[in-house]
Structures are given as structure tokens and as C-alpha cells.
Scaffold this motif. Sequence first.
Motif, PDB file in Angstrom:
ATOM      1  N   ILE A 194       0.880  -1.164   0.000  1.00 42.17           N
ATOM      2  CA  ILE A 194       0.000   0.000   0.000  1.00 42.17           C
ATOM      3  C   ILE A 194       0.921   1.218   0.000  1.00 42.17           C
ATOM      4  N   VAL A 195       0.607   2.203  -0.840  1.00 46.88           N
ATOM      5  CA  VAL A 195       1.437   3.406  -0.894  1.00 46.88           C
ATOM      6  C   VAL A 195       1.178   4.224   0.384  1.00 46.88           C
ATOM      7  N   ALA A 196       2.253   4.424   1.166  1.00 55.41           N
ATOM      8  CA  ALA A 196       2.122   5.135   2.443  1.00 55.41           C
ATOM      9  C   ALA A 196       2.459   6.611   2.298  1.00 55.41           C
ATOM     10  N   LEU A 197       3.304   6.931   1.329  1.00 49.65           N
ATOM     11  CA  LEU A 197       3.704   8.331   1.120  1.00 49.65           C
ATOM     12  C   LEU A 197       4.097   8.513  -0.334  1.00 49.65           C
ATOM     13  N   ALA A 198       3.679   9.611  -0.906  1.00 48.58           N
ATOM     14  CA  ALA A 198       4.078   9.960  -2.277  1.00 48.58           C
ATOM     15  C   ALA A 198       4.214  11.475  -2.303  1.00 48.58           C
ATOM     16  N   GLU A 199       5.445  11.962  -2.246  1.00 49.47           N
ATOM     17  CA  GLU A 199       5.728  13.398  -2.152  1.00 49.47           C
ATOM     18  C   GLU A 199       6.651  13.792  -3.293  1.00 49.47           C
ATOM     19  N   PRO A 200       6.267  14.810  -4.081  1.00 48.92           N
ATOM     20  CA  PRO A 200       7.065  15.138  -5.264  1.00 48.92           C
ATOM     21  C   PRO A 200       8.362  15.889  -4.967  1.00 48.92           C
ATOM     22  N   ASP A 201       8.464  16.533  -3.764  1.00 50.06           N
ATOM     23  CA  ASP A 201       9.605  17.431  -3.586  1.00 50.06           C
ATOM     24  C   ASP A 201      10.016  17.558  -2.119  1.00 50.06           C
ATOM     25  N   LEU A 202      10.671  16.559  -1.581  1.00 49.93           N
ATOM     26  CA  LEU A 202      11.223  16.682  -0.232  1.00 49.93           C
ATOM     27  C   LEU A 202      12.640  17.257  -0.331  1.00 49.93           C
ATOM     28  N   TYR A 203      13.045  17.981   0.689  1.00 51.17           N
ATOM     29  CA  TYR A 203      14.312  18.735   0.609  1.00 51.17           C
ATOM     30  C   TYR A 203      15.510  17.849   0.262  1.00 51.17           C
ATOM     31  N   PHE A 204      15.700  16.795   1.047  1.00 46.34           N
ATOM     32  CA  PHE A 204      16.869  15.938   0.800  1.00 46.34           C
ATOM     33  C   PHE A 204      16.623  14.920  -0.316  1.00 46.34           C
ATOM     34  N   THR A 205      15.411  14.368  -0.334  1.00 45.95           N
ATOM     35  CA  THR A 205      15.194  13.158  -1.139  1.00 45.95           C
ATOM     36  C   THR A 205      14.344  13.401  -2.384  1.00 45.95           C
ATOM     37  N   GLY A 206      13.922  14.660  -2.631  1.00 45.65           N
ATOM     38  CA  GLY A 206      13.177  14.989  -3.844  1.00 45.65           C
ATOM     39  C   GLY A 206      11.893  14.192  -3.947  1.00 45.65           C
ATOM     40  N   GLY A 207      11.600  13.691  -5.148  1.00 44.69           N
ATOM     41  CA  GLY A 207      10.412  12.859  -5.362  1.00 44.69           C
ATOM     42  C   GLY A 207      10.563  11.566  -4.583  1.00 44.69           C
ATOM     43  N   THR A 208       9.652  11.340  -3.625  1.00 47.04           N
ATOM     44  CA  THR A 208       9.841  10.240  -2.672  1.00 47.04           C
ATOM     45  C   THR A 208       8.565   9.416  -2.523  1.00 47.04           C
ATOM     46  N   VAL A 209       8.711   8.105  -2.596  1.00 47.48           N
ATOM     47  CA  VAL A 209       7.585   7.192  -2.367  1.00 47.48           C
ATOM     48  C   VAL A 209       7.974   6.244  -1.237  1.00 47.48           C
ATOM     49  N   ILE A 210       7.026   5.975  -0.329  1.00 48.75           N
ATOM     50  CA  ILE A 210       7.236   4.936   0.682  1.00 48.75           C
ATOM     51  C   ILE A 210       6.138   3.894   0.516  1.00 48.75           C
ATOM     52  N   LEU A 211       6.559   2.645   0.358  1.00 53.51           N
ATOM     53  CA  LEU A 211       5.612   1.536   0.205  1.00 53.51           C
ATOM     54  C   LEU A 211       5.538   0.757   1.508  1.00 53.51           C
TER      55      LEU A 211
END
Length: 275
Positions: A194-211
Motif C-alpha cells: 500500500i502506498v504510504a507516502l508519495a511526495e514530489p519534492d522533499l528537501y533531501f530526497t526529492g520525489g519520494t515514495v514509501i511503500l
Amino acid sequence: MMLNRRTTLKAAAGLAALFVGLRRAEAADLLQGSVTQGALLRGRTDPAASVVFDGKPVRLSPEGRFAFGFAYDRKEPALLSVSVPGAAPLEQSLAPAPREYRIQRIDGLPEKFVDPPKEVLDRIAREAALVDAARARDTEASWFSDAFVWPVKGPLTGVYGSQRILNGVPKRPHFGLDIAAGEGKPIVAPVGAIVALAEPDLYFTGGTVILDHGHGVSSSYLHMSRIDVKPGDTVKQGDVIGAIGKTGRATGPHLCLRLNWFQVRLDPGLVLPVP
Ligand SMILES: [Zn+2]
């Protein structure tokens, strides 16, 4: 190096003794993974059992599957206890094998590369809280016990546990596995989630997905150029979740892949097949 099949098998054989007498335990399926720093261990026991790892109850799936992990610097042994109703609890002390991590010293670096500027500290703290919350989920799904596939293939340019000492100051170890690949190359889910996080622009990690693979096991995908999923989506193994990029603090296009058991950072290389 990253993988040591022999240790895995030896550990599994030694641990088999722990589960002898559990009615439905299957020898090949008892505890998968090496008892080593940074390792995810996946086990199966009687679904009616209760499992306690390191003093904390561990969730069991309806099939009796469970997972736990060892931090990269864990030195003291952890107690695993399995209790089946009507039988004496079985206990085993698990001492994670120590690992040697890569250390790199870089001196004479301009200070601005050593610490992020003050004005972004609030943003960094806010984003860290989002990531922590995604990793804190303890969902019922048990995709974590499936065999992982590579989310993308390419040369490995960074390994888990490596640490840089910048101008004499030790930085946080690198907890990812860096896989170099061309910008835009698709990244797939290594097992269901299940997709827990989908963020296009985090400071360190940019486009970030957590499954979220269930039971606190999650994987993270950093520096993505494109994200094709949104929080709450269910993905199957092999589904495209986005694409390789160099967003955030990255010098070139690559995937920084991470694996966690709750907030414990694990080595993704230990669950992936030998490349
Ligand atoms: Zn990385």
C-alpha cells in the motif's frame, strides 16, 4: 559483501531448533534472513502463537507470518520468544553478526556542503515527521514475506552503512542502496504494497515514495523524477510506481532504495536476489 547466503542458511538451520514442536511450522519456512546487523528477518510459526522480539509483541498474520529487524549498529543480542498456547514458551537469544561498513574521509570541504542552511531546518523537520509517520504504520498485509525483485536494475553506486566524515565530522551513515539508472527509467514495486507516502519534492530526497509491505516493513524510493502512485493505492509486485531521477540532494540520476522495519533502517541488499 552485501549478501552472504551461507550465513543465511546457517542461521536458519540453527534457529530451526527454536521452532521444533510447533505444530504447523514448516522447516524451510521458519526464519528467513541472516542474523546480522541491518538484516530483515521474516518468520513463520503457528498462527495461534504469540511472538515477542526484543521485549515487544510482534504482529502475526493469519498464516503465522512475522518480521523484525536489526539496526545497523546493533551489538547486544535480542531475545526472540515464541509462545504457543498450552506449551512452554520457546526463547532464543539472537546476537546479530557485526559488519564492517565503508568509511570515507573528505576534508577541506566548504562548510555549506556540510550542513543544510538554517532557513530550511523547519522544512526538513516537517518532512522528517511525514516520513516517520509513514514508517510507523503497522498494517495487516503480509507482502513483506514474499520474495523481493529489483525495483530497477543498474550498477550499484552506494551501499548500506557507508559513512562520510566531512571536515572531521562524522555524518549519518547512508542507509540506502544506490542504483544508477537513466533518468526516466521505470521503478517497480519489489513486492506488493500500500502506498504510504508519495511526495514530489522533499528537501533531501526529492520525489519520494514509501511503500508499506505490512507489519512495519516499508521500502522507500528517493530522488524520483516522476511519481505514478498516490497514498492509499495498492500496488502489486512489478507495478510501475514512478521513474528514476535526480531530484532533491542528488548529483546524478539514481534510485536510493531503502528498507525499514518501523524506524529501524535495514539493508535492502539483504532481501534482494544476487544481481
Ligand atoms: Zn542513497
